[in-house]
Design an enzyme around this catalytic site. Structure first.
Site, PDB file in Angstrom:
ATOM      1  N   GLY A  28       0.835  -1.197   0.000  1.00  0.00           N
ATOM      2  CA  GLY A  28       0.000   0.000   0.000  1.00  0.00           C
ATOM      3  C   GLY A  28       0.863   1.238   0.000  1.00  0.00           C
ATOM      4  O   GLY A  28       2.066   1.199   0.253  1.00  0.00           O
TER       5      GLY A  28
ATOM      6  N   ASP B 111     -11.825   4.305  12.619  1.00  0.00           N
ATOM      7  CA  ASP B 111     -11.930   3.836  11.232  1.00  0.00           C
ATOM      8  C   ASP B 111     -12.109   2.327  11.201  1.00  0.00           C
ATOM      9  O   ASP B 111     -11.472   1.623  10.420  1.00  0.00           O
ATOM     10  CB  ASP B 111     -10.698   4.257  10.434  1.00  0.00           C
ATOM     11  CG  ASP B 111     -10.932   4.171   8.922  1.00  0.00           C
ATOM     12  OD1 ASP B 111     -12.076   3.894   8.527  1.00  0.00           O
ATOM     13  OD2 ASP B 111      -9.979   4.365   8.157  1.00  0.00           O
TER      14      ASP B 111
END
Length: 831
Positions: free
Chosen positions: A559, A686
């Site tokens: 990522g 989150d």
């Protein structure tokens, strides 16, 4: 401006019988006007035709079924492609400011399947002159429904001011359509029916074409604009810089109507305003641009004339404005009208510079009351205002204003005392910590002074100030920590503020490649990297050692975020490097697969501090369902943290046709990890399946990789180009109030559980746009039973949905279950 409108709205609510002017704020004027609720009577709903008595106009009410009729309005014949013959008409009985419309088809409990895929709108203020609505770029056709069940809401941009509204279905080919509708807005208390002005002109500014015309005017347009309304009454006020607009993609100058003095030899622009009936006018408010460095200023004088009957009165009212030569901010200018009575007003605005730009004009007035037994006023030969009623009204308003001022003074006084108490508490806490850490400070002084001489930043403090705002409120800055055991271990690090949000604007911030984000914001004074490292790996943090960088072998990039990247690496000899309390499968001779998060070498100082603080926090987390920090590489750039690698990726991608027991087992592990974080008073902010990683034997561990992957970019909503928020997982108070607590994590867990039980086949609220998701949070706030919940997944037992999921989404955060209760309930459901 919003605050002033709000205060005026309070006055209006306290005086429901008053006709006083209330500011129109388009973003808040979105209330249903009565098709669904029944406030609009059957006799006020008509149509061009009807297919049968059971599909008459009175049945065209959105989301309304009284058991009579076939549940919608359907015209007698098939609709035509031009959409100009058949219509459903609503009479609101008075002028309204309409910002939103909703439509729905006919399903009649499964017996019907007719709906309007597209439609037009026409409106009128007097019932005779009809105007076709068009958007800001000229389009007239509105996209409607795709099935007979769902309600489709469409913003009217620009909004309209009307009493009568017609919905006109449009089809691509001849077909039967049926409609149910609702209008949203608020009453138009200005009473302004139309204004007539000279057409706006074009400015050339440094080679840039600036169009200052009234592009949404709905009257007659030639060299001048007559008998209509437009941008001066659309509820949108221009920005300080007239080259920019509130509306995305529009041309420079769009929000303003403007004129140059070169086109007006007499030195003024004349405007006329016509109203619904004779009114008693108190003042007029004109929003003007004042960018005098570009030749634009507010008007220097306004002279207004009045008409109650057929002729204009000779006596006028004049107002001279003192020029502001300091501030270039746009603003409202209030022109007193002296309680004059009129049904029409004509005003002349005199130039004070080359250009004069207006974006909004509004009036304060009350309905005139006549008394023929009293002598008429000089300026009004036919009417007389009843001064007794006016005095009573003014007295009530003065009393209400006095009460409001008293309340404001009390609130301000309390805030002053709170600040004084906070400062006193900080001083007491500082004195206590200074005394308690005196010995540690002396022991640290040698290292600090030597590092400062090598280029580290100078700091006069060697401990953190830990001063939370209150027990349950959390600032929307980063992930939240209140670890009592951290206080001792972090005292010897550079100063920071635990209650100040990161970023200058205090907007919620989500780190783009964080595993566990931190609440702590970077202070302005920090030690050099070497100094932080020395404190990071001494004492209680000695277990987190520096891993030899040359033993890491890059395999794959997992990522990438704004400040760093996440890589899959092989770590040679990592098994011998780890503590005994962290067993790792595999032989010590073979390299261990690990995830390595790196910070870019060009990252700013705040990002570097956040990265090091993240290491310090993660080194303390010990739970089988939280991703473990194994080691670090911080002796040189780039800074690295080495974590466990979960070979099966994230839960969102891993889920397939698993059995229900496997799914609940995964949910139990997530609940267990969150129970651990909540015991430390951590708020994740989150939580979602994209941030849950899967290892061997269905082991689930909570992380925070989701935002660093382009795959999940659609799960985040960017607000005004700044904060990026996962709004489909966030509680209503997090979105509207910026409040993040354990209870908001519970809300996100409910959404995450819904993801798991739907096998992540669709995004939460996939049928709603991002804007509609935010609107839905407003319904949770209002709590009028109109909020939309995520539906029950097909494989989900009724008890899990009603007793667990829905309880996670309760409006009152205090009524939501704790993660301890959630974990216990899931364990019971699995048994």
């Amino acid at each position: 401006n919003l605050r002033s409108c709000y205060l005026l709205s309070l006055l209006y609510l306290m005086l429901p019988n008053s006709d006083e002017y209330i500011c129109v704020f388009a973003e808040m004027c979105r209330y249903p006007l009565g098709m669904t609720g029944g406030q609009i009577q059957d006799e006020d709903i008509s149509a061009s035709s009807q297919w049968s008595e059971s599909t008459a106009a009175r049945f065209g009410r959105l989301d309304f079924d009284n058991g009579d009729g076939d549940g919608a309005w359907c015209p007698d014949i098939m609709s035509e492609p031009d959409g100009l013959k058949e219509y459903l008409q609503v009479d609101l009985r008075s002028l309204h400011f309409i910002t939103l419309v909703g439509t729905q088809g006919r399903h009649a409990d499964g017996m019907g399947n007719e709906f309007a895929q597209r439609y037009r709108i026409k409106y009128s203020r007097d019932g005779s002159n009809w105007v076709a609505w068009h958007d800001r770029k000229g389009g007239q056709v509105i996209e409607g429904n795709r099935n007979a069940y769902d309600v489709v809401l469409k913003d009217l941009e620009p909004p309209i001011i009307a009493r009568f509204v017609r919905f006109m279905p449009v089809t691509d080919h001849s077909m039967i359509v049926c409609m149910r509708v609702e209008l949203y807005g608020c009453e138009w208390l200005d009473g302004l029916m139309s204004y007539s002005i000279p057409d706006g002109q074009q400015m050339i500014y440094r080679g840039l074409d600036v169009y200052l015309n009234d592009s949404v005017y709905d009257g007659a347009s030639a060299e001048s604009l007559t008998k209509g309304l437009g941008q001066l009454t659309d509820g949108t006020w221009g920005l300080d810089d007239f080259l920019h607009s509130h509306i995305y993609g529009m041309w420079p100058g769009y929000d303003y109507v403007g004129w140059t003095n070169k086109s007006f030899p007499r030195g003024f622009v004349e405007m006329s305003f016509e109203f619904d009936h004779v009114r008693n006018f108190t003042s007029m408010k004109v929003h003007c641009s004042n960018m005098f460095n570009r030749g634009v200023r507010m008007f220097r004088q306004a002279t207004c004339y009045f008409k109650s009957g057929s002729d204009w009165e000779a006596e006028s009212v004049s107002f001279k404005l003192s020029m502001d030569r300091v501030s270039q901010r746009a603003r409202f200018v209030t022109v007193p009208l002296g309680d004059r009575t009129a049904s029409a007003i004509r005003c002349r605005f005199y130039f004070s510079d080359i250009w004069m730009l207006f974006s909004e004009v509004a009036f304060q007035s009350g309905s005139a009351v006549y008394n023929t037994s009293l002598a008429p006023r000089k300026h009004d030969p036919t009417h007389k205002v009843d001064d007794s009623n006016t005095r009573i009204l003014i007295g009530c308003l003065v009393a209400i204003i006095a009460i409001l001022m008293t309340i404001i003074v009390i609130i301000l006084w309390r805030q002053v005392w709170q600040k004084m108490l906070e400062k006193a508490s900080r001083r007491m806490l500082d004195d206590e910590l200074t005394a308690r850490l005196a010995v540690q400070t002396q022991a640290f002084s040698f290292h600090h002074s030597s590092l400062s001489s090598e280029g580290g930043s100078n700091s006069n403090s060697t401990y953190e100030r830990i001063f939370p705002l209150c027990s349950d409120y959390q600032e929307p800055s980063r992930l939240i920590r209140k670890l009592p055991e951290f206080a001792q271990s972090t005292e010897n690090l550079g100063p920071s503020s635990s209650s100040r949000p990161s970023g200058s604007d205090g907007a919620p911030h989500y780190a783009e490649a964080d595993i566990i984000s931190l609440q702590e914001s970077s202070g302005s004074n920090t030690y050099s990297i070497t100094a932080v490292n020395m404190n990071l790996f001494t004492g209680r943090d000695s277990a987190m050692r520096e891993f030899p960088r040359h033993k890491l072998t890059f395999k794959e990039k997992l990522g990438e975020g704004q400040f760093g990247e996440v890589h899959l690496c092989e770590a040679e000899g990592m098994q011998d490097f780890l503590d005994e309390d962290l067993p790792i499968e595999g032989s010590s001779e073979s390299p261990l697969l690990v995830a390595v998060k790196t910070l870019r070498e060009d990252a700013n100082k705040n990002a570097r501090n956040d990265f090091l603080k993240e290491i310090r926090i993660m080194s303390r987390l010990r739970d089988p369902n939280i991703v473990r920090l194994l080691a670090v590489c911080v002796d040189t750039d780039p800074l690295c943290m080495i974590t466990e690698y979960m070979e099966n990726g994230d839960l969102n991608q891993f889920l397939c046709n698993l059995r229900y027991t496997k799914l609940i087992g995964m949910a139990i592990q997530i609940a267990s990890g969150m129970k651990y974080l909540s015991s430390l008073n951590f708020v994740h902010r989150d939580l979602a399946t994209r941030n849950c990683l899967v290892g061997k034997n269905y082991t689930i561990k909570i992380a925070d990789f989701g935002m660093s992957r382009n795959l999940y970019r659609g799960d985040y909503y960017r607000i005004q180009g700044r904060a990026v928020l996962p709004i489909r997982w966030m509680s209503w108070e997090s979105i509207l109030l910026g409040k993040f607590t354990m209870a908001s994590d519970v809300w996100a867990f409910g959404v995450t559980l819904w993801e798991i039980l739907t096998l992540c086949k669709e995004q939460p609220y996939s049928q709603l746009s991002d804007e509609q998701v935010i609107e839905n949070t407003g319904e949770f706030f209002r709590d009028q039973g109109k909020q939309v919940y995520l539906p029950k997944p097909p494989c989900c037992p009724d008890g899990v949905y009603s007793d667990l999921m829905l309880s996670c989404w309760r409006r009152n955060a205090k009524h939501r279950p704790s993660f301890q209760e959630i974990h216990s309930q899931l364990m019971e459901s699995q048994a």
